[in-house]
Design a protein around this motif. Structure first.
Motif, PDB file in Angstrom:
ATOM      1  N   VAL A   2       0.522  -0.855   2.543  1.00 26.96           N
ATOM      2  CA  VAL A   2       1.268  -1.982   1.972  1.00 26.96           C
ATOM      3  C   VAL A   2       2.753  -1.842   2.297  1.00 26.96           C
ATOM      4  CG1 VAL A   2       1.968  -3.099  -0.185  1.00 26.96           C
ATOM      5  CG2 VAL A   2      -0.408  -2.383   0.139  1.00 26.96           C
ATOM      6  N   VAL A   3       3.282  -0.632   2.137  1.00 25.89           N
ATOM      7  CA  VAL A   3       4.707  -0.389   2.422  1.00 25.89           C
ATOM      8  C   VAL A   3       5.019  -0.679   3.885  1.00 25.89           C
ATOM      9  CG1 VAL A   3       6.535   1.361   2.463  1.00 25.89           C
ATOM     10  CG2 VAL A   3       4.878   1.329   0.596  1.00 25.89           C
ATOM     11  N   TYR A   4       4.165  -0.202   4.795  1.00 23.89           N
ATOM     12  CA  TYR A   4       4.424  -0.375   6.219  1.00 23.89           C
ATOM     13  C   TYR A   4       4.370  -1.849   6.609  1.00 23.89           C
ATOM     14  CZ  TYR A   4       4.360   0.852  11.185  1.00 23.89           C
ATOM     15  OH  TYR A   4       4.671   0.990  12.511  1.00 23.89           O
ATOM     16  N   SER A   5       3.392  -2.587   6.085  1.00 23.27           N
ATOM     17  CA  SER A   5       3.292  -4.011   6.393  1.00 23.27           C
ATOM     18  C   SER A   5       4.480  -4.785   5.831  1.00 23.27           C
ATOM     19  CB  SER A   5       1.987  -4.588   5.843  1.00 23.27           C
ATOM     20  OG  SER A   5       0.897  -4.270   6.675  1.00 23.27           O
ATOM     21  N   ALA A   6       4.946  -4.388   4.634  1.00 25.38           N
ATOM     22  CA  ALA A   6       6.120  -5.042   4.053  1.00 25.38           C
ATOM     23  C   ALA A   6       7.357  -4.808   4.924  1.00 25.38           C
ATOM     24  CB  ALA A   6       6.361  -4.524   2.635  1.00 25.38           C
ATOM     25  N   LEU A   7       7.507  -3.587   5.423  1.00 26.47           N
ATOM     26  CA  LEU A   7       8.633  -3.286   6.316  1.00 26.47           C
ATOM     27  C   LEU A   7       8.557  -4.102   7.592  1.00 26.47           C
ATOM     28  CD1 LEU A   7       8.879   0.593   5.929  1.00 26.47           C
ATOM     29  CD2 LEU A   7      10.638  -1.075   5.279  1.00 26.47           C
TER      30      LEU A   7
ATOM     31  N   PRO B  30      -0.850   3.455   8.950  1.00 27.44           N
ATOM     32  CA  PRO B  30      -1.488   2.295   8.351  1.00 27.44           C
ATOM     33  C   PRO B  30      -2.022   1.357   9.438  1.00 27.44           C
ATOM     34  CG  PRO B  30       0.717   2.654   7.449  1.00 27.44           C
ATOM     35  CD  PRO B  30       0.572   3.568   8.626  1.00 27.44           C
ATOM     36  N   ASP B  31      -2.992   0.520   9.041  1.00 31.41           N
ATOM     37  CA  ASP B  31      -3.493  -0.483   9.971  1.00 31.41           C
ATOM     38  C   ASP B  31      -2.374  -1.446  10.309  1.00 31.41           C
ATOM     39  OD1 ASP B  31      -5.993   0.586   9.870  1.00 31.41           O
ATOM     40  OD2 ASP B  31      -6.680  -0.726   8.246  1.00 31.41           O
TER      41      ASP B  31
END
Length: 275
Positions: A48-53, A232-233
């Motif tokens: 979630v953090v990586y996608s938000a970034l 992350p995906d």
């Protein structure tokens, strides 16, 4: 659907919407999306953090958005927290650092003279630490990148390489623009793509007269590529820098569909984070 998978689905869709330049102003102007993305930066799920970034990085590509992004309550502090957290994966830290510096530099440039910009960038670098590795961009021309199936193979190959931060595709011209750590060799990308056995990459560089030149990679069986085991995906969509609309590739969530989904995402964020 439990809260965590729903949060991941929402942030992934916002990421995909933000990847389309036509959606970026609307996302930033929406009252719920930016606060939601900031809260996602403190989520327990690293995906979630990586996608938000990634979503915030896409939004920051639009210069008109940068002041709003920097001024949004909690944005800069949350980026700092991502970088400083000991459990944050390396690629996630690098992406957060890059966004932080970009917004800091943009704010300093608008606020005052050039020397203030230098001072601000030095502060950002001090916060990020001397170990921060800058990213670089490699443009690849990929023979065999003919359809969505081949693109998926290419994505899977690139995601296995530790040091790949993000990538976008220009399917119409068989290009892939890859952001990588500065210490990662471009040959590692070519090796990974060649491992698909159906595609082969060449590097695109500017010649002395400004024309694009394709440089083939020398095959080197001794090259060792560090594999990712905990990234992350990340399934990026194509983002072409071309200004010609007939060369643009349509994306998930663009146009009216994107507007509708943006509203749904905002409703989810409102239900989840506001009371």
């Amino acid at each position: 659907m439990s809260a965590e998978p729903e949060a991941l689905a929402v942030v992934n869709q916002l990421r995909d919407l933000a990847a389309d330049p036509m959606n970026r102003r609307a996302i930033v102007q929406d009252q719920g999306c930016l606060p939601g993305l900031i809260l996602f930066l403190d989520h327990a799920n690293p995906q979630v953090v990586y996608s938000a970034l990634l979503a915030i990085r896409y939004l920051s590509e639009c210069r008109a958005n940068r002041e709003k992004l920097m001024g949004e309550l909690g944005m800069m502090l949350s980026l700092q927290n991502v970088v400083q957290k000991s459990t944050t994966p390396g690629e996630t830290k690098l992406l957060a650092s890059e966004i932080y510096e970009l917004l800091q530099a943009s704010g300093a440039a608008e606020a005052g003279p050039a020397e203030e910009t230098v001072s601000s960038r030095r502060k950002a670098q001090f916060f990020l630490g001397s170990s921060n590795k800058r990213a670089k961009t490699v443009v690849l021309h990929i023979d065999g990148l003919d359809d969505s199936g081949r693109r998926s193979l290419c994505e899977e190959a690139l995601l296995k390489i530790r040091g790949v931060i993000s990538f976008t595709f220009q399917m119409t011209v068989k290009r892939c623009i890859v952001r990588i750590r500065s210490d990662l060799k471009a040959e590692a990308l070519a090796s990974a793509i060649a491992s698909t056995q159906v595609m082969k990459a060449q590097q695109v560089v500017k010649g002395e007269n400004g024309d694009e030149v394709l440089i083939p990679f020398v095959e080197d069986g001794s090259l060792e590529v560090e594999q990712n085991v905990d990234l992350p995906d990340y399934l990026p969509e194509d983002e072409s820098p071309s200004q010609e609309p007939d060369k643009a590739v349509s994306r998930v969530g663009s146009g009216q569909e994107g507007s509708g989904w943006l509203g749904a995402a905002a409703n989810f964020l409102s239900r989840s984070f506001y009371w």
